[in-house]
Each structure stands twice: as structure tokens, then as C-alpha cells.
Scaffold this motif. Structure first.
Motif, short mmCIF file in Angstrom:
data_model
loop_
_atom_site.label_atom_id
_atom_site.label_comp_id
_atom_site.label_asym_id
_atom_site.label_seq_id
_atom_site.Cartn_x
_atom_site.Cartn_y
_atom_site.Cartn_z
N ARG A 15 31.42 26.91 -67.37
CA ARG A 15 31.39 27.70 -68.71
C ARG A 15 32.67 28.66 -68.95
O ARG A 15 33.08 29.03 -67.74
CB ARG A 15 30.21 28.64 -68.99
CG ARG A 15 30.09 29.78 -67.89
CD ARG A 15 28.78 30.52 -68.19
NE ARG A 15 28.84 31.85 -67.28
CZ ARG A 15 28.22 33.09 -67.53
NH1 ARG A 15 27.43 33.23 -68.75
NH2 ARG A 15 28.10 33.71 -66.56
N ASN A 70 28.60 32.37 -74.58
CA ASN A 70 28.84 31.18 -73.45
C ASN A 70 29.42 30.26 -74.15
O ASN A 70 28.78 29.56 -75.13
CB ASN A 70 27.39 31.09 -72.91
CG ASN A 70 26.87 31.84 -71.85
OD1 ASN A 70 27.74 32.32 -71.12
ND2 ASN A 70 25.74 32.54 -72.27
N TYR A 92 30.22 26.16 -73.11
CA TYR A 92 29.95 25.35 -72.20
C TYR A 92 30.65 23.98 -72.66
O TYR A 92 30.02 23.16 -73.49
CB TYR A 92 28.51 24.83 -72.08
CG TYR A 92 27.66 25.83 -71.86
CD1 TYR A 92 27.75 26.49 -70.07
CD2 TYR A 92 26.94 26.74 -72.63
CE1 TYR A 92 26.76 27.70 -70.07
CE2 TYR A 92 25.94 27.97 -72.48
CZ TYR A 92 25.98 28.45 -71.05
OH TYR A 92 25.09 29.27 -70.61
N GLY A 124 25.74 24.98 -66.41
CA GLY A 124 26.66 25.95 -67.18
C GLY A 124 26.35 27.23 -66.79
O GLY A 124 27.33 27.89 -66.58
N VAL A 134 24.65 21.56 -68.78
CA VAL A 134 25.63 20.88 -69.49
C VAL A 134 25.44 19.46 -69.78
O VAL A 134 24.62 18.82 -69.26
CB VAL A 134 27.05 21.31 -68.86
CG1 VAL A 134 27.03 22.69 -69.36
CG2 VAL A 134 26.97 21.11 -67.51
#
Ligand code: OGA
Ligand code: NI
Length: 358
Positions: A141, A217, A219, A230, A296
Motif C-alpha cells: 500500500r 490507504n 492499495y 495490503g 489486495v
């Protein structure tokens, strides 16, 4: 924290630029490969339908309030994570926040690095992987962190918030204020659900001096999502977390009593609420600070906007004396919130509050 020192910008360029080239290679770089026991076991889009979704409609009316208190109380006890709808934050603001944040992450790397986390001090700003310096294996990330409240801190930090996209600062300040009002209502509901006065938790965390951090965040899509995360499994150390996610999916919570990971379904316009360590401790473990992680996928980039409601660093925290009794003795010792952070960063256990068990 004795804040975990911070990686100089030049070394952090590497993971961000590696992730950027992800579509061009087929193997996950070793730096991101998690050990077997840490890897995801449930798909990013295998959604659990049982996580409560609670409407806050009528939260200001006397007839709806008890329903909301009962539903949230039950969700806190059984799940530690739930979603809320009809929360009063406009879809327009939620959309503008997503657009501005995505606009930032889409900037060239050199531009983002102008906002890199600086060594020393509280870890705010842009980084990839995490803000820690002692990570052997990185999370997949990029992240951006801002201190938004109390107002005195926002004023200090405002000029290090990104200037691009143009509306970024203004939108973040508006979002921070709106989420703070929502947090105050939710802490009121949680207090009531524990049989405490409405303003109990808000006062315990310092009232208007309570701290708020907002984390974005980002990702990127990942060549081998089954081998990494992630964001590694953790609990949040504050009171509650308010998370807005896009429609990709990837947030997972650990349902301890069933020993399984569940994926939270993205619901347009909803916020995910999860309890942090301070509520588990204050409730003397009646409520649980849920362990969670982000997985992810190989097709889509995912974005989440995460607001952490934290006590003021000088707040005295611990189990609420009002709920303790001979049959419910304190399970944790009391402490000043600023002393909790070094425990969290010591990395000894995922369950930081274990360090306070009596
Ligand atoms: C966090 C977190 C989950 C997500 O930032 O603490 O749990 O889905 N994020 O991004
Ligand atoms: Ni979290």
C-alpha cells in the motif's frame, strides 16, 4: 510513540515505484511476500452477509434512539465491527473526499514525495508500506496520514497538507469536522449501551481536545495477492474507527468466536465502524477491539479513507469504574493514553491491551 523512526524518503521511493510497475511483472517481490501463516485465506470479494448494517435514521428522536442503542450495543458485543447508513454525512462530501484523495495518489511520485513523512516527531504524511522503520516485509500500500483534531493541531499541520488537488485541504477539513460530529454521536450511543451517561466516553477522551487522525490507504493492484496483504492484521489503538471504502472490497475482520476471517461488503454511502482498544478496555472487555486486515487483488486498485478517533494524549484511560463490581473486577490497569502508544509500537503482540491485563 516513541514514534517509530521514519525511513528517509529515498528508501521509501523503492516500494512505491515497485508497486507502480506491478502490471509489468508477474512475481511478487520478496520484500512483500508474507510468511505462510499471515497470508489471506478469504477472497477480497467473498462478502460476509452477517456483519450488522445499522440505520441511524431518527437518532435525534426519542422513539428511535433506544433502537439504535440496542442495535449498536449488540453489534459491539457480537462483532466489534458493523456498518452504518443514514448517518447524515452527504454522499456529495463522501464523493469529493474520494476524488481528492485519488487525485493525490495519482500525482507523479516526485510530487507525492514532497509530503513524505519527516524523521522525528509524529509520523504524518506520505509513505509506502508503513511508517515503521523496522519492517522486514512490507504491506502492499501507499498511505497518507493527517492529524486533523484538535483544532490547535490542525492549525499547526494545515500547511503541510497537500496543495494539490486544489480542493484537498478544504475538503479534508470539512470531512474531519463532519466525521467528528458523527463520532460524538456514536460514542454517545456506545456509552448508553454500556449503561453510562451519554457524554461519558467523549468526556473520558478529553472532550473537544480528543484527537483525530485521518489516514488514506491506496492499495495498488498486485501481481500475486494471495502471497501478501495490503495491510497486515492489527487492532486499532483508539476508541472507534470510521472507514469509507470504494466498491472494490478487501477489508476483513477476524470473527474470533468462529475462528474465521470475514470480508466486509462495500455498501455505497455506508461507513464501516470498528471498535478500537480503548473501548475494549473501557468496557472491561464486554466489547471487543476487532482484529482486522486489508487484502489486495490483481484487477483493481482500492482506496479507503480511515478516521481514527483517539483520546487526547493526556487522558486517563482504563475500565470505567461505574461498570466494575465484585463480580466484574477490572481486567486492565489504568494508564495515561500517551503511555499506551509505546506499547502498541513495541510489536510484542498484536493484542496491545494484553500488556495491561491485571
Ligand atoms: C487501518 C485499516 C483497512 C482498510 O487503516 O487501520 O484497518 O480497508 N484499514 O483500509
Ligand atoms: Ni485498522
Amino acid at each position: 510513540m516513541a514514534p517509530p523512526g521514519v525511513v528517509p524518503a529515498t528508501t521509501r521511493i523503492v516500494p512505491a515505484s515497485v508497486m507502480k510497475q506491478a502490471s509489468e511483472f508477474s512475481d511478487l517481490p520478496a520484500k512483500f511476500t508474507k510468511s505462510v501463516g499471515e497470508r489471506p485465506v478469504v477472497a477480497h470479494n467473498d462478502y460476509c452477509k452477517d456483519i450488522p448494517v445499522i440505520s441511524l435514521k431518527g437518532i435525534d428522536s426519542e422513539c428511535e434512539y433506544p433502537r439504535i442503542v440496542a442495535e449498536i450495543g449488540q453489534a459491539c458485543e457480537e462483532w466489534g465491527i458493523f456498518q452504518i447508513v443514514d448517518h447524515g454525512i452527504s454522499s456529495d462530501l463522501m464523493k469529493r473526499m474520494m476524488e481528492n484523495t485519488l487525485g493525490f495518489f495519482d500525482l507523479p511520485l516526485e510530487e507525492k514525495l514532497k509530503y513524505s513523512t519527516k524523521p522525528g516527531g509524529f509520523p504524518v504524511g506520505y509513505a509506502s508500506g508503513s511508517h515503521r522503520t523496522d519492517d522486514d516485509i512490507l504491506d502492499w500500500r501507499e498511505l497518507m496520514v493527517h492529524r486533523c483534531l484538535p483544532n490547535s493541531v490542525r492549525e499547526t499541520d494545515y500547511n503541510i497538507w497537500p496543495e494539490k488537488p486544489e480542493e484537498y485541504r478544504k475538503t479534508l477539513a470539512e470531512y474531519s469536522d463532519k466525521i467528528d460530529l458523527l463520532v460524538t454521536s456514536l460514542l454517545g450511543v456506545i456509552s448508553e449501551s454500556l449503561g453510562l451517561p451519554t457524554d461519558y466516553i467523549k468526556n473520558a477522551v478529553g472532550g473537544e481536545e480528543a484527537e483525530q487522525k485521518i489516514l488514506f490507504n491506496y492499495y495498488p493492484q498486485c501481481p500475486q495477492p494471495d502471497l501478501t496483504l495490503g495491510l497486515r492484521s492489527h487492532t486499532d489503538y483508539g476508541t472507534i474507527t470510521v472507514l469509507q471504502q470504494d466498491d472494490v472490497g478487501g477489508l476483513q475482520a477476524y470473527k474470533e468466536d468462529q475462528d474465521k476471517w470475514v470480508t466486509v461488503e462495500p455498501i455505497a454511502g455506508a461507513f464501516v465502524i470498528n471498535l478500537g482498544d480503548q473501548i475494549q478496555i473501557l468496557s472491561n472487555a464486554r466489547y471487543c477491539s476487532v482484529e482486522h486486515q486489508a487484502v489486495v487483488n490483481s484487477n483493481q486498485t482500492r482506496l479507503s479513507l480511515v478516521t481514527f478517533a483517539n483520546p487526547n494524549h493526556n487522558s486517563q484511560m482504563g475500565p470505567a469504574p461505574e461498570i466494575l463490581s465484585e463480580t466484574n473486577p477490572a481486567k486492565y490497569r489504568s494508564y495515561t493514553f500517551k503511555d499506551y502508544l509505546p506499547i502498541c509500537f513495541a510489536h510484542k503482540t498484536k493484542k496491545h491491551y494484553d500488556a495491561l491485563v491485571i
